[in-house]
Design an enzyme around this catalytic site. Sequence first.
Site, PDB file in Angstrom:
ATOM      1  N   CYS A  58      -6.234  37.128 -37.467  1.00  0.00           N
ATOM      2  CA  CYS A  58      -7.305  36.530 -36.660  1.00  0.00           C
ATOM      3  C   CYS A  58      -7.648  37.460 -35.497  1.00  0.00           C
ATOM      4  O   CYS A  58      -6.750  37.984 -34.832  1.00  0.00           O
ATOM      5  CB  CYS A  58      -6.861  35.168 -36.127  1.00  0.00           C
ATOM      6  SG  CYS A  58      -8.153  34.345 -35.175  1.00  0.00           S
ATOM      7  N   CYS A  62      -4.975  34.313 -28.861  1.00  0.00           N
ATOM      8  CA  CYS A  62      -4.267  33.125 -28.368  1.00  0.00           C
ATOM      9  C   CYS A  62      -2.760  33.426 -28.279  1.00  0.00           C
ATOM     10  O   CYS A  62      -2.124  33.737 -29.297  1.00  0.00           O
ATOM     11  CB  CYS A  62      -4.523  31.943 -29.304  1.00  0.00           C
ATOM     12  SG  CYS A  62      -6.278  31.751 -29.709  1.00  0.00           S
ATOM     13  N   CYS A  65      -0.139  32.000 -30.765  1.00  0.00           N
ATOM     14  CA  CYS A  65      -0.414  31.892 -32.194  1.00  0.00           C
ATOM     15  C   CYS A  65       0.146  33.034 -33.047  1.00  0.00           C
ATOM     16  O   CYS A  65      -0.164  34.208 -32.809  1.00  0.00           O
ATOM     17  CB  CYS A  65      -1.912  31.772 -32.418  1.00  0.00           C
ATOM     18  SG  CYS A  65      -2.296  31.422 -34.157  1.00  0.00           S
ATOM     19  N   CYS A 102      -5.927  18.358 -44.249  1.00  0.00           N
ATOM     20  CA  CYS A 102      -6.514  19.191 -43.191  1.00  0.00           C
ATOM     21  C   CYS A 102      -6.378  20.666 -43.563  1.00  0.00           C
ATOM     22  O   CYS A 102      -5.262  21.129 -43.814  1.00  0.00           O
ATOM     23  CB  CYS A 102      -5.779  18.990 -41.875  1.00  0.00           C
ATOM     24  SG  CYS A 102      -5.632  17.273 -41.389  1.00  0.00           S
ATOM     25  N   CYS A 133     -10.371  17.105 -43.289  1.00  0.00           N
ATOM     26  CA  CYS A 133     -10.462  17.651 -41.927  1.00  0.00           C
ATOM     27  C   CYS A 133     -10.396  19.166 -42.083  1.00  0.00           C
ATOM     28  O   CYS A 133      -9.629  19.665 -42.915  1.00  0.00           O
ATOM     29  CB  CYS A 133      -9.283  17.168 -41.086  1.00  0.00           C
ATOM     30  SG  CYS A 133      -9.241  17.893 -39.432  1.00  0.00           S
ATOM     31  N   CYS A 193     -11.272  15.879 -33.795  1.00  0.00           N
ATOM     32  CA  CYS A 193      -9.836  15.915 -33.572  1.00  0.00           C
ATOM     33  C   CYS A 193      -9.630  17.005 -32.533  1.00  0.00           C
ATOM     34  O   CYS A 193      -9.877  18.182 -32.808  1.00  0.00           O
ATOM     35  CB  CYS A 193      -9.141  16.248 -34.894  1.00  0.00           C
ATOM     36  SG  CYS A 193      -7.387  16.588 -34.717  1.00  0.00           S
ATOM     37  N   ARG A 265      -1.841  12.088 -32.127  1.00  0.00           N
ATOM     38  CA  ARG A 265      -0.938  12.674 -33.135  1.00  0.00           C
ATOM     39  C   ARG A 265       0.201  13.444 -32.490  1.00  0.00           C
ATOM     40  O   ARG A 265      -0.012  14.342 -31.664  1.00  0.00           O
ATOM     41  CB  ARG A 265      -1.717  13.591 -34.085  1.00  0.00           C
ATOM     42  CG  ARG A 265      -0.807  14.165 -35.187  1.00  0.00           C
ATOM     43  CD  ARG A 265      -1.559  14.925 -36.279  1.00  0.00           C
ATOM     44  NE  ARG A 265      -2.564  14.096 -36.871  1.00  0.00           N
ATOM     45  CZ  ARG A 265      -3.867  14.381 -36.855  1.00  0.00           C
ATOM     46  NH1 ARG A 265      -4.294  15.477 -36.286  1.00  0.00           N
ATOM     47  NH2 ARG A 265      -4.728  13.565 -37.409  1.00  0.00           N
TER      48      ARG A 265
HETATM   49  N1  SAM Z   1      -8.587  29.394 -35.632  1.00  0.00           N
HETATM   50  C1  SAM Z   1      -8.997  28.067 -35.390  1.00  0.00           C
HETATM   51  C2  SAM Z   1      -8.884  27.668 -33.942  1.00  0.00           C
HETATM   52  O1  SAM Z   1      -8.092  28.265 -33.233  1.00  0.00           O
HETATM   53  O2  SAM Z   1      -9.586  26.742 -33.547  1.00  0.00           O
HETATM   54  C3  SAM Z   1      -8.273  27.053 -36.244  1.00  0.00           C
HETATM   55  C4  SAM Z   1      -6.798  27.254 -36.544  1.00  0.00           C
HETATM   56  S1  SAM Z   1      -5.672  27.235 -35.125  1.00  0.00           S
HETATM   57  C5  SAM Z   1      -4.161  27.768 -35.807  1.00  0.00           C
HETATM   58  C6  SAM Z   1      -5.488  25.469 -34.822  1.00  0.00           C
HETATM   59  C7  SAM Z   1      -4.636  25.038 -33.677  1.00  0.00           C
HETATM   60  O3  SAM Z   1      -3.267  25.254 -33.969  1.00  0.00           O
HETATM   61  C8  SAM Z   1      -4.822  25.741 -32.355  1.00  0.00           C
HETATM   62  O4  SAM Z   1      -5.929  25.273 -31.654  1.00  0.00           O
HETATM   63  C9  SAM Z   1      -3.537  25.404 -31.623  1.00  0.00           C
HETATM   64  O5  SAM Z   1      -3.714  24.241 -30.854  1.00  0.00           O
HETATM   65  C10 SAM Z   1      -2.547  25.130 -32.756  1.00  0.00           C
HETATM   66  N2  SAM Z   1      -1.440  26.095 -32.742  1.00  0.00           N
HETATM   67  C11 SAM Z   1      -1.491  27.391 -33.121  1.00  0.00           C
HETATM   68  N3  SAM Z   1      -0.315  27.995 -32.950  1.00  0.00           N
HETATM   69  C12 SAM Z   1       0.534  27.065 -32.433  1.00  0.00           C
HETATM   70  C13 SAM Z   1       1.892  27.084 -32.016  1.00  0.00           C
HETATM   71  N4  SAM Z   1       2.624  28.184 -32.083  1.00  0.00           N
HETATM   72  N5  SAM Z   1       2.422  25.936 -31.534  1.00  0.00           N
HETATM   73  C14 SAM Z   1       1.690  24.807 -31.457  1.00  0.00           C
HETATM   74  N6  SAM Z   1       0.392  24.741 -31.825  1.00  0.00           N
HETATM   75  C15 SAM Z   1      -0.185  25.847 -32.304  1.00  0.00           C
HETATM   76 FE1  SF4 Z   2      -6.933  32.638 -34.307  1.00  0.00          FE
HETATM   77 FE2  SF4 Z   2      -4.621  31.402 -33.974  1.00  0.00          FE
HETATM   78 FE3  SF4 Z   2      -6.324  31.535 -31.958  1.00  0.00          FE
HETATM   79 FE4  SF4 Z   2      -6.909  29.970 -34.104  1.00  0.00          FE
HETATM   80  S1  SF4 Z   2      -5.257  29.694 -32.665  1.00  0.00           S
HETATM   81  S2  SF4 Z   2      -8.306  31.387 -33.018  1.00  0.00           S
HETATM   82  S3  SF4 Z   2      -5.946  31.214 -35.733  1.00  0.00           S
HETATM   83  S4  SF4 Z   2      -5.319  33.296 -32.932  1.00  0.00           S
END
Ligand code: SAM
Ligand code: SF4
Length: 331
Positions: A58, A62, A65, A102, A133, A193, A265
């Site tokens: 990606c 973040c 992530c 989802c 979802c 959500c 949730r």
């Molecule tokens: N890329 C898209 C986005 O960020 O909106 C969708 C997928 S992203 C993985 C969805 C959500 O997963 C993120 O908004 C975050 O809240 C959650 N998430 C990702 N990594 C996480 C982690 N290590 N622990 C808890 N929640 C996590």
């Molecule tokens: Fe990309 Fe992870 Fe951020 Fe979603 S949460 S935008 S998958 S880096």
Amino acid sequence: MTDAVQSVRHDWTLDEIKALFELPFNDLLFQAQTAHRANFDPNAVQISTLLSIKTGACPEDCAYCPQSAKYDTGLERERLLPIEEVRAAAINARENGATRFCMGAAWRNPTDKNLDRVIEMISVVKDLGMETCVTLGMLTREQTRKLKTAGLDYYNHNLDTSPEYYREIITTRNYQDRLDTLENLRMEDINVCCGGIIGMGETDTDRAGLLQQLANLPEHPQSVPINLLVQVENTPLYGSEELDPIEFVRTIAVARIMMPGSVVRLSAGRTAMSEELQALCFLAGANSIFYGDTLLTTPNPDNNEDLELFDKLGIVANGEQARESGDTAAA
Ligand code: SAM
Ligand code: SF4
Ligand code: DTB
């Protein structure tokens, strides 16, 4: 019941929210449980199953992530899954009792071509009789329109933390980008959500600030995922100080009181939680979980463990949810 429990509000001040957080624990849980019982079957928990339809690489940064291309977390990057794999995973989830499927993609935003492929997936899952979802990143108004036409039930798009702490966690987009997508979804009347992650080193005020943003949206999100950070090696947040579990329960309880008609949730992070902690979260008003041994890329408790816990607590999976609509709580 107090007024705060009875009515659906969109004008919460930070001081009011902090006062809820500071209540004696038993008073807070009583208030949350009262709000919960006024709106939902207290012994029913909705279950959703997740599938990563496009994993890793990606472009966003973040800090929590494992799927960001910026951090070397050893994740195999995958292309968008073939439709038959999605169908097979959805059938499996349905057989295990999930009612919502989802699908998540590691994108900043979907291209129109990729969105068309996700729309095919939505149609396959809907044909299996499950709710759908998806979480695909930022969307234009035109893209939300297409998803609505495709019959999508929910779109997940988290605000993650307070506006102030956001820039410490993500630099490749800003809070307003998130709010804009939420507005596009609302204009198309797609169920939202939207929640966040706790345990990222944020302050008490940041946790209150996240809930303030969620509850003061023009409509409460129909579903509010509260994730406990899953710490993944080589992400910047790996090694963050562990959050006091009682503070996590308080966050669920305050979310329940502020958004009494929303499904809250208990999301990521359950593998690090004891049964007792999860039971307290249900008592505080959580009434949905992710079910299945993997979240998107990280582990989740086994189905059997969850079923045993439900059994011990007398919780019914997918029991009739009173009203799954953020703004229809008992007035
Ligand atoms: N890329 C898209 C986005 O960020 O909106 C969708 C997928 S992203 C993985 C969805 C959500 O997963 C993120 O908004 C975050 O809240 C959650 N998430 C990702 N990594 C996480 C982690 N290590 N622990 C808890 N929640 C996590
Ligand atoms: Fe990309 Fe992870 Fe951020 Fe979603 S949460 S935008 S998958 S880096
Ligand atoms: C949400 O709030 N949590 C889910 C879902 N929405 C998409 C994702 C949790 C991801 C945890 C880290 C992983 O498994 O990659």
